[in-house]
Scaffold this motif. Structure first.
Motif, mmCIF file in Angstrom:
data_model
loop_
_atom_site.group_PDB
_atom_site.id
_atom_site.type_symbol
_atom_site.label_atom_id
_atom_site.label_comp_id
_atom_site.label_asym_id
_atom_site.label_seq_id
_atom_site.Cartn_x
_atom_site.Cartn_y
_atom_site.Cartn_z
ATOM 1 N N LEU A 61 0.823 -1.204 0.000
ATOM 2 C CA LEU A 61 0.000 0.000 0.000
ATOM 3 C C LEU A 61 0.863 1.261 0.000
ATOM 4 C CD1 LEU A 61 -2.886 1.070 0.127
ATOM 5 C CD2 LEU A 61 -2.760 0.882 2.613
ATOM 6 N N VAL A 62 1.911 1.278 0.817
ATOM 7 C CA VAL A 62 2.798 2.439 0.868
ATOM 8 C C VAL A 62 3.542 2.609 -0.453
ATOM 9 C CG1 VAL A 62 4.892 3.350 1.973
ATOM 10 C CG2 VAL A 62 3.014 2.473 3.366
ATOM 11 N N GLU A 63 3.918 1.516 -1.091
ATOM 12 C CA GLU A 63 4.569 1.608 -2.404
ATOM 13 C C GLU A 63 3.630 2.266 -3.411
ATOM 14 O OE1 GLU A 63 5.791 -2.337 -3.377
ATOM 15 O OE2 GLU A 63 7.611 -2.210 -2.173
ATOM 16 N N VAL A 64 2.345 1.942 -3.357
ATOM 17 C CA VAL A 64 1.376 2.561 -4.260
ATOM 18 C C VAL A 64 1.207 4.043 -3.922
ATOM 19 C CG1 VAL A 64 -1.072 2.642 -4.887
ATOM 20 C CG2 VAL A 64 0.120 0.457 -4.832
ATOM 21 N N LEU A 65 1.077 4.365 -2.648
ATOM 22 C CA LEU A 65 0.842 5.747 -2.236
ATOM 23 C C LEU A 65 2.036 6.666 -2.518
ATOM 24 C CD1 LEU A 65 -1.078 5.128 1.097
ATOM 25 C CD2 LEU A 65 -2.012 6.007 -1.048
ATOM 26 N N THR A 66 3.250 6.110 -2.548
ATOM 27 C CA THR A 66 4.426 6.928 -2.843
ATOM 28 C C THR A 66 4.769 6.939 -4.328
ATOM 29 O OG1 THR A 66 5.902 5.070 -2.374
ATOM 30 C CG2 THR A 66 5.475 6.638 -0.568
ATOM 31 N N ALA A 100 13.895 12.976 -4.496
ATOM 32 C CA ALA A 100 14.089 11.676 -5.140
ATOM 33 C C ALA A 100 14.810 10.702 -4.213
ATOM 34 C CB ALA A 100 14.868 11.844 -6.440
ATOM 35 N N ALA A 101 15.646 11.231 -3.311
ATOM 36 C CA ALA A 101 16.415 10.362 -2.426
ATOM 37 C C ALA A 101 15.600 9.879 -1.229
ATOM 38 C CB ALA A 101 17.652 11.092 -1.937
ATOM 39 N N ASP A 102 14.453 10.501 -0.964
ATOM 40 C CA ASP A 102 13.634 10.099 0.179
ATOM 41 C C ASP A 102 12.964 8.761 -0.106
ATOM 42 O OD1 ASP A 102 14.276 12.366 1.527
ATOM 43 O OD2 ASP A 102 12.448 13.440 1.004
ATOM 44 N N ARG A 103 13.318 7.778 0.689
ATOM 45 C CA ARG A 103 12.689 6.467 0.564
ATOM 46 C C ARG A 103 11.788 6.278 1.772
ATOM 47 N NH1 ARG A 103 16.684 1.866 -0.483
ATOM 48 N NH2 ARG A 103 15.046 1.096 -1.822
ATOM 49 N N PRO A 104 10.616 5.732 1.566
ATOM 50 C CA PRO A 104 9.719 5.549 2.716
ATOM 51 C C PRO A 104 10.263 4.504 3.684
ATOM 52 C CG PRO A 104 8.788 4.563 0.745
ATOM 53 C CD PRO A 104 10.021 5.281 0.319
ATOM 54 N N ARG A 105 10.169 4.818 4.966
ATOM 55 C CA ARG A 105 10.534 3.863 6.012
ATOM 56 C C ARG A 105 9.283 3.586 6.825
ATOM 57 N NH1 ARG A 105 15.323 6.945 8.458
ATOM 58 N NH2 ARG A 105 13.708 7.089 10.011
ATOM 59 N N ARG A 124 3.080 3.870 10.695
ATOM 60 C CA ARG A 124 3.710 5.183 10.541
ATOM 61 C C ARG A 124 4.710 5.080 9.397
ATOM 62 N NH1 ARG A 124 6.960 8.801 14.974
ATOM 63 N NH2 ARG A 124 8.297 9.848 13.461
ATOM 64 N N VAL A 125 4.671 6.080 8.511
ATOM 65 C CA VAL A 125 5.555 6.105 7.350
ATOM 66 C C VAL A 125 6.401 7.370 7.433
ATOM 67 C CG1 VAL A 125 5.689 6.101 4.834
ATOM 68 C CG2 VAL A 125 3.825 4.900 5.972
ATOM 69 N N ASP A 126 7.718 7.201 7.453
ATOM 70 C CA ASP A 126 8.637 8.337 7.464
ATOM 71 C C ASP A 126 9.140 8.569 6.049
ATOM 72 O OD1 ASP A 126 8.401 8.506 10.224
ATOM 73 O OD2 ASP A 126 10.101 7.168 10.571
ATOM 74 N N LEU A 127 8.932 9.790 5.547
ATOM 75 C CA LEU A 127 9.424 10.197 4.228
ATOM 76 C C LEU A 127 10.302 11.426 4.420
ATOM 77 C CD1 LEU A 127 6.325 9.863 1.886
ATOM 78 C CD2 LEU A 127 8.490 8.699 1.667
ATOM 79 N N GLY A 128 11.589 11.211 4.517
ATOM 80 C CA GLY A 128 12.486 12.331 4.769
ATOM 81 C C GLY A 128 12.211 12.916 6.136
ATOM 82 N N ARG A 129 11.872 14.187 6.177
ATOM 83 C CA ARG A 129 11.585 14.852 7.441
ATOM 84 C C ARG A 129 10.100 14.832 7.781
ATOM 85 N NH1 ARG A 129 14.329 20.522 7.215
ATOM 86 N NH2 ARG A 129 13.814 20.457 9.416
ATOM 87 N N ARG A 130 9.288 14.273 6.916
ATOM 88 C CA ARG A 130 7.833 14.236 7.147
ATOM 89 C C ARG A 130 7.407 12.858 7.638
ATOM 90 N NH1 ARG A 130 4.246 17.617 3.289
ATOM 91 N NH2 ARG A 130 2.998 17.091 5.092
ATOM 92 N N HIS A 131 6.362 12.859 8.441
ATOM 93 C CA HIS A 131 5.804 11.617 8.977
ATOM 94 C C HIS A 131 4.336 11.536 8.595
ATOM 95 C CE1 HIS A 131 9.456 11.561 11.306
ATOM 96 N NE2 HIS A 131 9.148 12.746 11.810
#
Length: 155
Positions: A61-66, A100-105, A124-131
């Motif tokens: 799901l996160v792969e689709v959303l990103t 481009a370097a931000d990978r979801p964690r 919880r999904v961390d994308l760079g400095r955003r959560h």
């Protein structure tokens, strides 16, 4: 520089190894294990672990959303309402990447089962400095008992 080639090829190539013979009950393994089928992860077998199912679906799901995976790949794993919600979240860019370097964690997937045929989960999904938080509901549907996503939210 010249490669060294054999003067003559062998007259007959060695035979390819045969696959394991099928057992009487249709399995591929004498130990009784059945061959893995692509839909085995979504089949409604009674021994299936809802926690593992929620974790696998959260990653997809996160792969689709990103934008790393096309939303159509989850179409058969979602109900009509669930796919509409998913498509809407993708369209508005609910989980935008900062660069481009931000990978979801993904953090740990928290799940609960309000009934034997339903699982509600959030991650919880961390994308760079955003959560972000992503929540979804999976239900067993249809005569085969396939798990489908019936609701999705992301913030």
């Amino acid at each position: 520089m010249t490669a060294h080639l054999p003067a003559r090829l062998p007259a007959r190539l060695p035979a390819r190894p045969h696959r394991r013979p099928r057992t009487v009950d249709g399995g591929c393994d004498p130990a009784g294990r059945r061959p893995r089928h692509p839909r085995a992860a979504c089949a409604g077998d009674p021994g299936h672990d809802p926690r593992a199912l929620a974790s696998r679906f959260a990653h997809q799901l996160v792969e689709v959303l990103t934008g790393a995976r096309p939303s159509g790949q989850l179409m058969r794993h979602t109900s009509l309402d669930g796919y509409g919600q998913l498509a809407s979240l993708v369209r508005i860019g609910a989980l935008r990447r900062g660069g481009a370097a931000d990978r979801p964690r993904l953090g740990p997937v928290h799940d609960r089962s309000p009934s034997p045929d339903a699982v509600e989960a959030c991650v919880r999904v961390d994308l760079g400095r955003r959560h972000h938080m992503v929540a979804f509901r999976l239900e067993q549907r249809g005569p085969a008992g396939q798990w489908q996503c019936t609701a999705v939210e992301a913030r």
